[in-house]
Design a protein around this motif. Structure first.
Motif, PDB file in Angstrom:
ATOM      1  N   ARG A   1       0.840  -1.204   0.000  1.00 47.74           N
ATOM      2  CA  ARG A   1       0.000   0.000   0.000  1.00 47.74           C
ATOM      3  C   ARG A   1       0.870   1.248   0.000  1.00 47.74           C
ATOM      4  O   ARG A   1       0.634   2.193  -0.735  1.00 47.74           O
ATOM      5  N   THR A   2       1.887   1.256   0.866  1.00 54.48           N
ATOM      6  CA  THR A   2       2.851   2.352   0.891  1.00 54.48           C
ATOM      7  C   THR A   2       4.255   1.776   0.820  1.00 54.48           C
ATOM      8  O   THR A   2       4.510   0.652   1.283  1.00 54.48           O
ATOM      9  N   VAL A   3       5.175   2.546   0.244  1.00 52.58           N
ATOM     10  CA  VAL A   3       6.565   2.112   0.111  1.00 52.58           C
ATOM     11  C   VAL A   3       7.475   3.286   0.453  1.00 52.58           C
ATOM     12  O   VAL A   3       7.306   4.383  -0.082  1.00 52.58           O
ATOM     13  N   GLU A   4       8.408   3.055   1.351  1.00 48.35           N
ATOM     14  CA  GLU A   4       9.478   4.023   1.593  1.00 48.35           C
ATOM     15  C   GLU A   4      10.737   3.492   0.913  1.00 48.35           C
ATOM     16  O   GLU A   4      11.252   2.431   1.283  1.00 48.35           O
ATOM     17  N   LEU A   5      11.211   4.222  -0.073  1.00 49.90           N
ATOM     18  CA  LEU A   5      12.412   3.838  -0.811  1.00 49.90           C
ATOM     19  C   LEU A   5      13.587   4.644  -0.272  1.00 49.90           C
ATOM     20  O   LEU A   5      13.620   5.869  -0.409  1.00 49.90           O
ATOM     21  N   LEU A   6      14.528   3.940   0.337  1.00 52.00           N
ATOM     22  CA  LEU A   6      15.727   4.576   0.901  1.00 52.00           C
ATOM     23  C   LEU A   6      16.930   4.058   0.125  1.00 52.00           C
ATOM     24  O   LEU A   6      17.537   3.034   0.483  1.00 52.00           O
ATOM     25  N   PRO A   7      17.315   4.730  -0.959  1.00 47.81           N
ATOM     26  CA  PRO A   7      18.407   4.215  -1.790  1.00 47.81           C
ATOM     27  C   PRO A   7      19.760   4.358  -1.120  1.00 47.81           C
ATOM     28  O   PRO A   7      20.009   5.305  -0.358  1.00 47.81           O
ATOM     29  N   GLN A   8      20.636   3.414  -1.401  1.00 48.94           N
ATOM     30  CA  GLN A   8      22.017   3.522  -0.932  1.00 48.94           C
ATOM     31  C   GLN A   8      22.719   4.589  -1.744  1.00 48.94           C
ATOM     32  O   GLN A   8      22.500   4.717  -2.951  1.00 48.94           O
ATOM     33  N   ASP A   9      23.568   5.361  -1.089  1.00 45.98           N
ATOM     34  CA  ASP A   9      24.264   6.452  -1.778  1.00 45.98           C
ATOM     35  C   ASP A   9      25.125   5.879  -2.904  1.00 45.98           C
ATOM     36  O   ASP A   9      26.086   5.145  -2.644  1.00 45.98           O
ATOM     37  N   PRO A  10      24.801   6.209  -4.175  1.00 44.48           N
ATOM     38  CA  PRO A  10      25.569   5.649  -5.283  1.00 44.48           C
ATOM     39  C   PRO A  10      26.888   6.364  -5.545  1.00 44.48           C
ATOM     40  O   PRO A  10      27.687   5.906  -6.361  1.00 44.48           O
ATOM     41  N   GLY A  11      27.112   7.487  -4.864  1.00 37.41           N
ATOM     42  CA  GLY A  11      28.352   8.227  -5.062  1.00 37.41           C
ATOM     43  C   GLY A  11      28.356   9.109  -6.293  1.00 37.41           C
ATOM     44  O   GLY A  11      29.344   9.756  -6.600  1.00 37.41           O
ATOM     45  N   LYS A  12      27.242   9.129  -7.016  1.00 34.32           N
ATOM     46  CA  LYS A  12      27.113   9.984  -8.191  1.00 34.32           C
ATOM     47  C   LYS A  12      25.633  10.304  -8.378  1.00 34.32           C
ATOM     48  O   LYS A  12      24.765   9.688  -7.756  1.00 34.32           O
ATOM     49  N   GLU A  13      25.362  11.283  -9.204  1.00 33.66           N
ATOM     50  CA  GLU A  13      23.969  11.658  -9.466  1.00 33.66           C
ATOM     51  C   GLU A  13      23.297  10.579 -10.317  1.00 33.66           C
ATOM     52  O   GLU A  13      23.803  10.191 -11.360  1.00 33.66           O
ATOM     53  N   VAL A  14      22.162  10.096  -9.862  1.00 30.33           N
ATOM     54  CA  VAL A  14      21.423   9.031 -10.546  1.00 30.33           C
ATOM     55  C   VAL A  14      20.032   9.548 -10.890  1.00 30.33           C
ATOM     56  O   VAL A  14      19.415  10.278 -10.112  1.00 30.33           O
ATOM     57  N   THR A  15      19.559   9.147 -12.056  1.00 34.32           N
ATOM     58  CA  THR A  15      18.264   9.604 -12.545  1.00 34.32           C
ATOM     59  C   THR A  15      17.244   8.468 -12.507  1.00 34.32           C
ATOM     60  O   THR A  15      17.557   7.329 -12.838  1.00 34.32           O
ATOM     61  N   ILE A  16      16.022   8.800 -12.080  1.00 33.78           N
ATOM     62  CA  ILE A  16      14.912   7.868 -12.165  1.00 33.78           C
ATOM     63  C   ILE A  16      13.822   8.501 -13.042  1.00 33.78           C
ATOM     64  O   ILE A  16      13.880   9.697 -13.348  1.00 33.78           O
TER      65      ILE A  16
ATOM     66  N   THR B   1       2.709   6.240  -2.111  1.00 34.82           N
ATOM     67  CA  THR B   1       1.432   5.751  -1.585  1.00 34.82           C
ATOM     68  C   THR B   1       0.444   5.580  -2.727  1.00 34.82           C
ATOM     69  O   THR B   1       0.373   6.438  -3.618  1.00 34.82           O
ATOM     70  N   ILE B   2      -0.317   4.499  -2.691  1.00 30.16           N
ATOM     71  CA  ILE B   2      -1.359   4.294  -3.684  1.00 30.16           C
ATOM     72  C   ILE B   2      -2.597   5.083  -3.263  1.00 30.16           C
ATOM     73  O   ILE B   2      -3.013   5.036  -2.098  1.00 30.16           O
ATOM     74  N   LEU B   3      -3.148   5.845  -4.177  1.00 29.86           N
ATOM     75  CA  LEU B   3      -4.393   6.585  -3.937  1.00 29.86           C
ATOM     76  C   LEU B   3      -5.481   5.948  -4.802  1.00 29.86           C
ATOM     77  O   LEU B   3      -5.511   6.153  -6.016  1.00 29.86           O
ATOM     78  N   PRO B   4      -6.374   5.172  -4.206  1.00 24.88           N
ATOM     79  CA  PRO B   4      -7.354   4.437  -5.012  1.00 24.88           C
ATOM     80  C   PRO B   4      -8.437   5.356  -5.576  1.00 24.88           C
ATOM     81  O   PRO B   4      -9.008   6.182  -4.862  1.00 24.88           O
ATOM     82  N   LYS B   5      -8.687   5.204  -6.854  1.00 18.45           N
ATOM     83  CA  LYS B   5      -9.831   5.832  -7.519  1.00 18.45           C
ATOM     84  C   LYS B   5      -9.926   7.332  -7.233  1.00 18.45           C
ATOM     85  O   LYS B   5     -10.944   7.837  -6.759  1.00 18.45           O
ATOM     86  N   VAL B   6      -8.881   8.072  -7.538  1.00 16.43           N
ATOM     87  CA  VAL B   6      -8.893   9.511  -7.257  1.00 16.43           C
ATOM     88  C   VAL B   6      -8.933  10.361  -8.511  1.00 16.43           C
ATOM     89  O   VAL B   6      -9.164  11.572  -8.440  1.00 16.43           O
TER      90      VAL B   6
END
Length: 410
Positions: A368-383, A398-403
């Protein structure tokens, strides 16, 4: 008979010119047929749209006002021309009052929608990035406007949600048919509710930026980086998506190591902990707002499972969070983890399989909810968030159902 022999001799003696002429003739015939087919489609669509425009409305109401958020530079600056040629005429013939607002820069769609007034529906004429910005601006509002129905005209370079709502092909005739279907969905007023993603940056005591919202996915890793480079290989024409895997499968410039920690909660059908019921606004308009309200849950008690949190450390070459299938008992996110490493041959092979839409074998976690805590890659990373690029930072999703209410085919 003599003329036939003479003609054959001329062709044989001038075979290079004859070959070029034959190719030009075939191309001309193909273009002519394509224009004819598009003309037939548009003529039929205009007749259908005109039926709605000729329908009587009560004296107490004005024509329905729709605002079009147009990204004029989408799809290599062809979006504006295609909108004016294939979509706008249908909207006008249907009797809609169309206000077109063109975006001037990245992020401008959010600002436009956040302050938009005097409209009954919003139509996004662009790609996934313009749609994500519009949804963000819409859901940041606290007034009734955040329940406006939203139309999607798939005019961008990437149209993941638009293609799912209005299936189309790769040739021009199928593309025009897709735009006609998207325009007619707005005219007919068919709607359905869709889930959205709320993405909030996690900060250490500092004031967090305002959340952003998405309709499809968050992507991070080697496959995302590779597909982002495909336009560099324009010289391969229609094979550029295949070529990008060949030319990037061995490079260190793409992200092979996606690692960090996930804290996630399980899916929940709705309880006092995770659902905040919003009242359906009362409107005087009936053209766009059907009598059926959004599917909401009346939270009366707390689901014990909803409060549980699990932690997972991960290392993979591909990470993705996306909305799950619509027909599920519990609204949820899909956390997708790919393999931890690939050889060059494995990477190219799997990339090509994905382009052919072959099923993939991946680890999938529902949440339902996700906390993403990335490890420091040592460089700028794009998502990528709905095909728009952002710097990688710790976030809560967080998922927001039917909004979000979207115009669709029935």
């Amino acid at each position: 008979m003599e003329k036939i022999v003479k003609f054959s001799t001329t062709i044989r003696n001038n075979w290079k010119k004859s070959g070029v002429g034959a190719c030009a003739l075939a191309y001309g015939a193909s273009v002519t047929k394509e224009k004819y087919d598009i003309n037939i489609l548009m003529r039929a669509a205009c007749k259908e749209a005109a039926l709605y425009g000729d329908a009587l409305i009560s004296m107490e109401r004005n024509p329905t006002v729709v605002t079009v958020i147009l990204n004029p530079v989408a799809n290599k600056r062809s979006a504006k021309k295609d909108f004016e040629k294939y979509c706008e005429p249908l909207l006008h013939l249907a009797g809609l009052q169309v206000d077109v607002v063109q975006t001037a820069s990245e992020g401008n769609a959010k600002e436009i929608v956040e302050t938009l007034k005097g409209t009954e529906a919003i139509i996004v004429a662009g790609g996934d990035g313009t749609l994500s910005e519009t949804v963000t601006g819409l859901l940041r509002r606290n007034d009734e406007a955040n329940r406006f129905p939203l139309g999607v005209l798939p005019l961008g370079r990437t149209n993941k949600l638009g293609n799912s709502l209005f299936p189309g092909g790769s040739d021009n005739v199928e593309k025009v048919k897709q735009l006609i279907d998207a325009s007619m969905a707005v005219i007919k007023g068919n709607t359905e509710w869709k889930d959205a993603l709320k993405i909030e940056q996690i900060t250490d005591g500092e004031e967090a930026p305002r959340p952003i919202f998405a309709m499809s996915s968050i992507e991070w890793g080697a496959f995302r980086d590779t597909m982002a480079k495909k336009d560099k290989y324009w010289f391969t024409a229609g094979l550029r998506e295949y070529a990008t895997f060949i030319f990037n499968g061995y490079k260190d410039s793409i992200t092979w190591n996606c690692s960090g920690t996930l804290n996630y909660t399980p899916p929940c059908a709705g309880c006092a902990n995770c659902v905040q019921k919003k009242p359906e606004p009362k409107r005087k308009w009936s053209f766009f707002i059907p009598s059926t309200q959004a599917a909401t849950v009346d939270p009366k008690e707390i689901n014990p499972e909803c409060l549980k949190s699990e932690e997972l450390c991960f290392k993979t070459a591909e990470f993705k969070i996306e909305t799950a299938a619509e027909k599920q008992e519990k609204p949820s996110l899909k956390i997708i983890l790919g393999k931890s490493s690939y050889s060059y041959a494995e990477f190219v092979s799997e990339g090509w399989d994905r382009l052919k839409n072959k099923p993939e074998d991946k680890e999938v976690i529902s949440a339902r909810t996700v906390e993403l805590l990335p490890q420091d890659p040592g460089k700028e990373v794009t998502i990528e968030i709905d095909k728009e690029e952002f710097e990688l930072k710790p976030v809560k999703v967080t998922i927001l159902p039917k909004v979000v209410k979207l115009f669709c085919l029935q």
